[in-house]
Design a protein around this motif. Structure first.
Motif, PDB file in Angstrom:
ATOM      1  N   ARG A  68       2.038 -12.141   1.156  1.00 19.85           N
ATOM      2  CA  ARG A  68       2.971 -11.855   2.240  1.00 19.85           C
ATOM      3  C   ARG A  68       3.175 -13.030   3.194  1.00 19.85           C
ATOM      4  O   ARG A  68       3.518 -12.853   4.351  1.00 19.85           O
ATOM      5  N   LYS A 117      -6.466  -0.769  -5.297  1.00 21.15           N
ATOM      6  CA  LYS A 117      -5.307  -0.850  -4.416  1.00 21.15           C
ATOM      7  C   LYS A 117      -4.033  -0.477  -5.168  1.00 21.15           C
ATOM      8  O   LYS A 117      -3.196   0.267  -4.656  1.00 21.15           O
ATOM      9  N   GLU A 140      -0.105  -0.579   4.606  1.00 20.56           N
ATOM     10  CA  GLU A 140      -0.904  -1.605   5.294  1.00 20.56           C
ATOM     11  C   GLU A 140      -2.391  -1.355   5.109  1.00 20.56           C
ATOM     12  O   GLU A 140      -3.159  -2.279   4.845  1.00 20.56           O
ATOM     13  N   ASN A 143      -4.700  -3.995   3.051  1.00 26.54           N
ATOM     14  CA  ASN A 143      -5.628  -4.773   3.864  1.00 26.54           C
ATOM     15  C   ASN A 143      -7.076  -4.308   3.838  1.00 26.54           C
ATOM     16  O   ASN A 143      -7.919  -4.921   4.493  1.00 26.54           O
ATOM     17  N   ASN A 144      -7.367  -3.262   3.121  1.00 28.85           N
ATOM     18  CA  ASN A 144      -8.771  -2.792   3.034  1.00 28.85           C
ATOM     19  C   ASN A 144      -9.352  -3.054   1.678  1.00 28.85           C
ATOM     20  O   ASN A 144      -8.768  -3.336   0.732  1.00 28.85           O
TER      21      ASN A 144
END
Length: 133
Positions: free
Chosen positions: A4, A65, A128, A132-133
């Protein structure tokens, strides 16, 4: 969705200059499709000795993910690939995406991403958290 860097200033600069942007490899070499949900299939990009998607990049963490993103896409009534394309095209200055289709059906499916480009605030937040985790 995984790479990103354009969000860190490029998109705002493009907006200021009245310019557009075309995303390259928006499906992360096929990782943001349902192809790798159960590992690396024979004959896939990652199974070949050459190319950008290496088996080492398909970690359990990354696959978790991808699976969560796939579930979210299903709740939106989209495939994972369609949601990933819509995610990129939601930016005002993103004028197009370059996909590496190998079959006509992939192009037809990708075009269907245009049917649902909007994301709710809740969907954006969920994405998100997943990324992001």
């Amino acid at each position: 969705m995984f790479d990103r860097w354009v969000e860190e200033g490029l998109l705002s600069t493009l907006k200021e200059e009245g310019m557009g942007c075309i995303a390259f490899s928006p499906l992360a070499q096929g990782l943001l499709t349902d192809k790798y949900l159960n590992g690396i299939p024979q004959g896939s990009r990652a199974s070949k000795a050459h190319g950008f998607l290496r088996p080492a990049a398909i970690t359990d963490e990354k696959l978790n993910k991808v699976r969560k993103l796939n579930e979210l896409a299903g709740t939106r009534g989209q495939s994972l690939a369609q949601m990933a394309l819509a995610w990129i095209l939601r930016h005002d200055n993103m004028t197009s995406v370059l996909i590496g289709a190998s079959r006509v059906e992939q192009i037809e499916s990708a075009v269907m991403a245009l049917d649902k480009l909007e994301f709710t605030h809740d969907e954006i937040q969920k994405i998100e958290v997943i990324i992001n985790n």
